[in-house]
Design an enzyme around this catalytic site. Structure first.
Site, PDB file in Angstrom:
ATOM      1  N   ARG A  61       0.846  -1.185   0.000  1.00  0.00           N
ATOM      2  CA  ARG A  61       0.000   0.000   0.000  1.00  0.00           C
ATOM      3  C   ARG A  61       0.886   1.241   0.000  1.00  0.00           C
ATOM      4  NH1 ARG A  61      -3.020   2.820   4.959  1.00  0.00           N
ATOM      5  NH2 ARG A  61      -3.850   4.516   3.714  1.00  0.00           N
ATOM      6  N   HIS A  86      -3.284  10.807   0.856  1.00  0.00           N
ATOM      7  CA  HIS A  86      -2.717  10.518   2.175  1.00  0.00           C
ATOM      8  C   HIS A  86      -2.022  11.795   2.676  1.00  0.00           C
ATOM      9  CE1 HIS A  86      -1.245   7.066   4.908  1.00  0.00           C
ATOM     10  NE2 HIS A  86      -0.932   8.198   5.516  1.00  0.00           N
ATOM     11  N   GLU A 100      -7.630   8.156   6.640  1.00  0.00           N
ATOM     12  CA  GLU A 100      -7.903   8.725   7.963  1.00  0.00           C
ATOM     13  C   GLU A 100      -8.584  10.093   7.943  1.00  0.00           C
ATOM     14  OE1 GLU A 100      -4.491   8.546  10.519  1.00  0.00           O
ATOM     15  OE2 GLU A 100      -4.289   6.380  10.335  1.00  0.00           O
ATOM     16  N   ASN A 147      -7.650   1.514   9.885  1.00  0.00           N
ATOM     17  CA  ASN A 147      -6.351   1.700  10.544  1.00  0.00           C
ATOM     18  C   ASN A 147      -6.601   1.667  12.044  1.00  0.00           C
ATOM     19  OD1 ASN A 147      -5.398   2.227   7.986  1.00  0.00           O
ATOM     20  ND2 ASN A 147      -4.814   4.349   8.390  1.00  0.00           N
ATOM     21  N   TYR A 178      -4.481   1.505  16.020  1.00  0.00           N
ATOM     22  CA  TYR A 178      -3.238   1.483  16.792  1.00  0.00           C
ATOM     23  C   TYR A 178      -3.448   1.188  18.274  1.00  0.00           C
ATOM     24  CZ  TYR A 178      -0.855   3.096  12.647  1.00  0.00           C
ATOM     25  OH  TYR A 178      -0.347   3.157  11.374  1.00  0.00           O
ATOM     26  N   GLU A 187      -3.770  -0.370   8.168  1.00  0.00           N
ATOM     27  CA  GLU A 187      -2.600  -0.006   8.973  1.00  0.00           C
ATOM     28  C   GLU A 187      -2.761  -0.599  10.356  1.00  0.00           C
ATOM     29  OE1 GLU A 187      -1.620   4.176   9.396  1.00  0.00           O
ATOM     30  OE2 GLU A 187      -1.926   4.541   7.256  1.00  0.00           O
TER      31      GLU A 187
END
Ligand SMILES: *[C@@H]1O[C@H](CO)[C@@H](O)[C@H](O)[C@H]1NC(C)=O
Length: 510
Positions: A104, A149, A194, A334, A336, A404
């Protein structure tokens, strides 16, 4: 011992042995589903460098880092970054070493369209991405391309960027160029990376370029325009390009998991899930579309109390609501970390108006959770499981691509913290898959260290370490790269695998 007691004892023993068995399965190798795909990700500004080369114009990140270098922790920038503009063949070699199914990366809008518009398509920009794509395809590595992005052309920013409703056309024009130039070979397109971070951290705050800090207003305008731009690009692709190019197109949303501090805070957690993830997912993936009800209600009520003539959250037209509903082939996620939440009872003072004030929630991470090198990115694998289950329930089990997931460390090759993070999060993901979540692919952030926005090069997310002292930006595999490689090779997760890190090789038979 009575029979009943004996029975209870037996059941208890069986249960214990079942649990043990499960434990053992988790201790050894867990298989990924058939057809499951693995990749890694990067983004143009974070890796390419060559910021003013071959006709490329300025992006908001060039502008920010050059005019306000103090904004970046180590006063660094992406002028050279990982030098991928020149080192792309080495990047592809690393993808081969890892045995990736796909990679990606994102397109730099000002590299392809230096005027921001399609009146001039920069041949050098097209050539760079053609070279990268063709080099990958030579080795059967599929490109997964993010259209936007974060490196907005500076010129468009000066005209308002995502706050100008004309961005819908400007963005769609750019997307059209990308489909025409690369769509014969690119089968996975991501429209936006995002949106919450773009709008809330860049427009409603000062955590990302363009650092507008127009709290409580600009982030919502941005959200609306960005979503409509996404939907327009989706339908353009769907009608004009999909019939011949046969690809998939989707949006990627970043979301933490928000866990109620205690049972009394369930509604608080629901609110922030809807303000954060729901703001961008609800219009696309829910049955009824539009912004979440709770968000519309709360922003409208606050706006009224603050004396506004109308809600600071703009409304979609009925046509826009329809255009957005269902406009994504996958749920790009994504993820985290996780935060605990409770209602703000005046203990935290937020700017008024602001997104935070509108939802009125306090988030935090307990000090005893395992830390990473990035603030607020503690290691909480169970939150990933809960988030995936929430998406399944909330949006009727959409197919998910993890676009991600990753861990930040300080420099160093023996990155055991990253190995533990990946094992923890991938186990949580496998638990979610076993419980019915339709996850199709997993993307590690990142292939290699890169420019981490306002953190500069102070924190590292790479499976490969990048030497920023070296003009060539030499890349060296970390321990995590070897562990990831073995996982891809065996299509299974072995928590006990100890790699031999002396030499990284390419498995030619793949
Ligand atoms: C951002 O704006 C708020 C007011 O809305 C203000 O309190 C805050 O200091 C600003 N932050 C910066 C870094 O300028």
């Amino acid at each position: 011992m009575t029979n009943v007691r004996l029975l209870i004892l037996l059941v208890a023993l069986i249960t214990i042995s079942e649990c043990k068995k499960l434990e053992e399965v988790k201790q050894t190798a867990r298989k990924f589903p058939d057809g499951f795909l693995f990749g890694t990700a990067t983004a143009s500004y974070q890796v390419e460098g060559a910021w003013n080369v071959d006709g490329k114009s300025e992006s908001i990140w060039d502008y920010l880092t050059h005019t306000n270098p103090e904004a970046v922790k180590d006063m660094s920038n992406g002028d050279i970054a990982d030098n991928s503009y020149y080192q792309y063949k080495r990047d592809v070699e690393m993808m081969r070493e890892l045995g990736l199914d796909y990679y990606r990366f994102s397109l730099s809008w000002p590299r392809i369209l230096p005027t921001s518009f399609p009146d001039y398509i920069n041949p050098a920009g097209i050539e760079y991405y053609n070279n990268l794509i063709d080099e990958m395809l030579k080795y059967n590595i599929q490109p997964m391309v993010t259209l936007f992005h974060w490196d907005m052309p500076q010129k468009l920013q000066e005209m308002g960027g995502w706050n100008n409703p004309h961005i819908v056309d400007w963005y769609t024009d750019f997307a059209k160029v990308a489909f025409e130039m690369f769509g014969d070979r690119v089968k996975y397109w991501i429209t936006m990376n995002e949106p919450y971070e773009i709008c809330h951290h860049g427009y409603g705050n000062v955590n990302l370029a363009p650092m507008l800090n127009l709290t409580g207003v600009a982030e919502y305008l941005c959200a609306k325009n960005l979503l409509v731009a996404h939907a327009k690009a989706y339908h353009l692709y769907d009608k004009m390009y999909r019939p011949s190019q046969k690809g998939k197109l989707f949006i990627t949303i970043q979301s933490p998991w928000f866990e109620p501090e205690n049972e009394g805070e369930t509604e608080t957690a629901r609110d922030i899930m809807q303000f954060d993830l729901g703001q961008f997912a609800h219009p696309i993936f829910s049955k009824n579309g539009d912004f979440p009800e709770v968000m519309k209600d709360k922003v409208a009520a606050k706006s009224k109390a603050q004396g506004y003539q109308r809600s600071r959250l703009p409304e979609f037209t009925a046509e826009e609501i329809e255009m957005l509903r269902g406009s994504s082939d996958f749920f790009g996620l994504n993820h985290y970390s996780t935060h605990l939440v409770h209602r703000n009872n005046g203990d935290t003072v937020y700017a008024q108006p602001s997104n935070y004030d509108d939802m009125n929630v306090v988030t935090y991470q307990p000090s005893d959770w395992v830390a990473s090198a990035t603030d607020r990115n503690k290691v909480v694998p169970w939150g990933f499981y809960k988030l995936l289950m929430w998406i399944k329930e909330e949006y009727d089990n959409p197919p998910v691509i993890i676009t991600e997931n990753g861990y930040s460390s300080l420099p160093g090759l023996d990155d055991i913290g990253r190995v533990d993070y990946y094992r923890g999060y991938l186990n949580a993901m496998l638990d979610a898959i076993e419980d019915g979540v339709d996850v199709r692919a997993y993307t590690a952030w990142s292939l290699m260290d890169n420019f981490e926005w306002l953190q500069g090069y102070t924190v590292r997310f790479g499976l490969y370490e990048v030497d920023y002292e070296d003009p060539e930006r030499k890349r060296t595999p970390r321990k995590s790269a070897f562990v990831f490689k073995e996982m891809v090779r065996t299509r299974s997760l072995d928590n006990n695998y100890e790699p031999d890190t002396t030499e990284m090789t390419i498995d030619e038979d793949k």
